[in-house]
Design a protein around this motif. Sequence first.
Motif, PDB file in Angstrom:
ATOM      1  N   ASN A  10       0.845  -1.200   0.000  1.00  0.00           N
ATOM      2  CA  ASN A  10       0.000   0.000   0.000  1.00  0.00           C
ATOM      3  C   ASN A  10       0.877   1.245   0.000  1.00  0.00           C
ATOM      4  O   ASN A  10       2.101   1.154  -0.209  1.00  0.00           O
ATOM      5  CB  ASN A  10      -0.975  -0.014   1.192  1.00  0.00           C
ATOM      6  CG  ASN A  10      -0.253  -0.122   2.537  1.00  0.00           C
ATOM      7  OD1 ASN A  10       0.874   0.344   2.688  1.00  0.00           O
ATOM      8  ND2 ASN A  10      -0.907  -0.731   3.512  1.00  0.00           N
ATOM      9  N   LEU A  12       1.485   3.320   2.559  1.00  0.00           N
ATOM     10  CA  LEU A  12       1.693   3.754   3.936  1.00  0.00           C
ATOM     11  C   LEU A  12       3.052   3.303   4.453  1.00  0.00           C
ATOM     12  O   LEU A  12       3.351   2.106   4.479  1.00  0.00           O
ATOM     13  CB  LEU A  12       0.588   3.201   4.830  1.00  0.00           C
ATOM     14  CG  LEU A  12      -0.843   3.463   4.336  1.00  0.00           C
ATOM     15  CD1 LEU A  12      -1.852   2.829   5.270  1.00  0.00           C
ATOM     16  CD2 LEU A  12      -1.102   4.953   4.182  1.00  0.00           C
ATOM     17  N   VAL A  14       6.100   3.802   7.584  1.00  0.00           N
ATOM     18  CA  VAL A  14       6.434   4.270   8.930  1.00  0.00           C
ATOM     19  C   VAL A  14       7.702   5.117   8.844  1.00  0.00           C
ATOM     20  O   VAL A  14       8.728   4.669   8.327  1.00  0.00           O
ATOM     21  CB  VAL A  14       6.669   3.094   9.889  1.00  0.00           C
ATOM     22  CG1 VAL A  14       6.867   3.618  11.317  1.00  0.00           C
ATOM     23  CG2 VAL A  14       5.511   2.106   9.831  1.00  0.00           C
ATOM     24  N   CYS A  29       3.972  -2.280  13.405  1.00  0.00           N
ATOM     25  CA  CYS A  29       3.312  -1.395  12.441  1.00  0.00           C
ATOM     26  C   CYS A  29       3.046  -2.116  11.121  1.00  0.00           C
ATOM     27  O   CYS A  29       1.996  -1.917  10.494  1.00  0.00           O
ATOM     28  CB  CYS A  29       4.159  -0.154  12.203  1.00  0.00           C
ATOM     29  SG  CYS A  29       4.193   0.980  13.611  1.00  0.00           S
ATOM     30  N   LYS A  30       3.979  -2.962  10.697  1.00  0.00           N
ATOM     31  CA  LYS A  30       3.749  -3.737   9.474  1.00  0.00           C
ATOM     32  C   LYS A  30       2.576  -4.696   9.665  1.00  0.00           C
ATOM     33  O   LYS A  30       1.739  -4.867   8.773  1.00  0.00           O
ATOM     34  CB  LYS A  30       5.014  -4.498   9.090  1.00  0.00           C
ATOM     35  CG  LYS A  30       6.134  -3.614   8.544  1.00  0.00           C
ATOM     36  CD  LYS A  30       7.386  -4.427   8.232  1.00  0.00           C
ATOM     37  CE  LYS A  30       8.493  -3.558   7.673  1.00  0.00           C
ATOM     38  NZ  LYS A  30       9.721  -4.334   7.368  1.00  0.00           N
ATOM     39  N   ALA A  34       1.065  -1.222   7.792  1.00  0.00           N
ATOM     40  CA  ALA A  34       2.048  -0.400   7.079  1.00  0.00           C
ATOM     41  C   ALA A  34       2.698  -1.205   5.963  1.00  0.00           C
ATOM     42  O   ALA A  34       3.013  -2.380   6.124  1.00  0.00           O
ATOM     43  CB  ALA A  34       3.116   0.106   8.049  1.00  0.00           C
ATOM     44  N   ALA A  37       8.451   0.050   6.788  1.00  0.00           N
ATOM     45  CA  ALA A  37       8.873   0.793   7.968  1.00  0.00           C
ATOM     46  C   ALA A  37      10.367   1.047   7.863  1.00  0.00           C
ATOM     47  O   ALA A  37      11.145   0.118   7.612  1.00  0.00           O
ATOM     48  CB  ALA A  37       8.552   0.016   9.246  1.00  0.00           C
ATOM     49  N   ALA A 227       1.733   7.512  14.901  1.00  0.00           N
ATOM     50  CA  ALA A 227       1.693   6.055  15.122  1.00  0.00           C
ATOM     51  C   ALA A 227       2.178   5.662  16.508  1.00  0.00           C
ATOM     52  O   ALA A 227       2.072   4.489  16.892  1.00  0.00           O
ATOM     53  CB  ALA A 227       2.542   5.346  14.070  1.00  0.00           C
ATOM     54  N   PHE A 234      -2.464   2.592  10.690  1.00  0.00           N
ATOM     55  CA  PHE A 234      -2.183   2.166   9.316  1.00  0.00           C
ATOM     56  C   PHE A 234      -3.358   1.385   8.724  1.00  0.00           C
ATOM     57  O   PHE A 234      -3.719   1.602   7.568  1.00  0.00           O
ATOM     58  CB  PHE A 234      -0.888   1.365   9.273  1.00  0.00           C
ATOM     59  CG  PHE A 234       0.308   2.179   9.683  1.00  0.00           C
ATOM     60  CD1 PHE A 234       0.860   3.091   8.803  1.00  0.00           C
ATOM     61  CD2 PHE A 234       0.841   2.076  10.965  1.00  0.00           C
ATOM     62  CE1 PHE A 234       1.945   3.885   9.183  1.00  0.00           C
ATOM     63  CE2 PHE A 234       1.920   2.852  11.350  1.00  0.00           C
ATOM     64  CZ  PHE A 234       2.470   3.760  10.465  1.00  0.00           C
ATOM     65  N   ARG A 235      -3.952   0.506   9.506  1.00  0.00           N
ATOM     66  CA  ARG A 235      -5.102  -0.230   8.968  1.00  0.00           C
ATOM     67  C   ARG A 235      -6.295   0.697   8.804  1.00  0.00           C
ATOM     68  O   ARG A 235      -7.094   0.555   7.876  1.00  0.00           O
ATOM     69  CB  ARG A 235      -5.452  -1.424   9.861  1.00  0.00           C
ATOM     70  CG  ARG A 235      -6.111  -1.077  11.181  1.00  0.00           C
ATOM     71  CD  ARG A 235      -6.401  -2.295  12.016  1.00  0.00           C
ATOM     72  NE  ARG A 235      -7.101  -1.948  13.247  1.00  0.00           N
ATOM     73  CZ  ARG A 235      -7.155  -2.731  14.319  1.00  0.00           C
ATOM     74  NH1 ARG A 235      -6.546  -3.911  14.310  1.00  0.00           N
ATOM     75  NH2 ARG A 235      -7.822  -2.339  15.393  1.00  0.00           N
ATOM     76  N   ASP A 238      -5.566   2.755   5.583  1.00  0.00           N
ATOM     77  CA  ASP A 238      -5.650   1.889   4.409  1.00  0.00           C
ATOM     78  C   ASP A 238      -7.108   1.577   4.068  1.00  0.00           C
ATOM     79  O   ASP A 238      -7.512   1.636   2.899  1.00  0.00           O
ATOM     80  CB  ASP A 238      -4.870   0.597   4.677  1.00  0.00           C
ATOM     81  CG  ASP A 238      -4.678  -0.235   3.414  1.00  0.00           C
ATOM     82  OD1 ASP A 238      -4.332   0.327   2.370  1.00  0.00           O
ATOM     83  OD2 ASP A 238      -4.879  -1.466   3.477  1.00  0.00           O
TER      84      ASP A 238
END
Length: 338
Positions: A10, A12, A14, A29-30, A34, A37, A227, A234-235, A238
């Motif tokens: 996507n 997005l 970090v 975060c992944k 995300a 990162a 974050a 992130f979700r 998205d």
Amino acid sequence: MQIGSHKLKNKLIVAPMAGVTDRPFRQLCKKMGAGMAVSEMVSSNSLLWGSKKTQRRANHDGEVSPISVQIAGADPNMLATAARYNVDQGAQIIDINMGCPAKKICNVMAGSALLKDEKLVEKILYSVVSAVNIPVTLKIRTGWDQQNKNALRIAKIAENTGIQALAIHGRTRACAYRGNAEYSTIAAVKAAVSIPVIANGDISTPEKAKQVLEYTQADAIMIGRAAQGRPWIFREIDHYLNTGEYLPPPEVCETHRVLIKHLYDLYDFYGEYAGVRIARKHIAWYTKGLVGSAGFRQKMNQLQTSEEQLTQTDIFFTQLADYNTHLPYIEEEKAVVV
């Protein structure tokens, strides 16, 4: 969004943050959505590579690809050597830091201080790109003060030297993190170069993310401070970008589960002593705005063991009356993107 051979899932990313984007945070975060990162910066000074801090920063065990590592320094040859060192440690993308406004970085003419010397910027970029056979990216600011915004010239240099993506924070070095980020400079850069451009600065809600992407036409956005304690941002973004609808914010009980898992990962990564101390800031971020959190955070700063932290975290969350309800959204930003 693609960087070299790496196609991100996507738009997005970090942002690299010193003392924050360690391996546990990047992995979390992944997992939360995300696409990539970037690590906290690794010094180009080879004398520091044997330190525990640098070894931890170069530790990517079990991390989901692509692995992007940021390097910092001011000497072209040292930065090239640092790039090769990090490739040997598992880096799949090298990012060069020309955006950090911190005095201790700028005082040694690294970070955003480099924007003052465009010839040196060119030498550094050419040296690093030539040193490795993986994509090299660059992070900058709009300039070093309001009277000297040279992001467009730097972007052209980056494009000509083989940089494969450019992230721009919408503030000057002199601004640090004060005031509001501006996006007109990012939009102008995007219109002028063919390499992917990533917009960064003050993106803290799904609506703001969409607004910035549309205004700048950037290929991706980079999220940093928003974050902290909110990896699920992130979700949420998205989902909003794909559907135009908001996901419900996490329930307090999910926040509890995510925080506890994050704490265990920190203890495992840093060890008991350092893990407990590093965990304190994350606990503060996760609990900000919850009933009774001020007193809880004060108590947390006095605890010395992981067992005490985990116990008190469990007690705090299970005592909340709204444990099975959703966290409130942060109020949407009303500022116009300019």
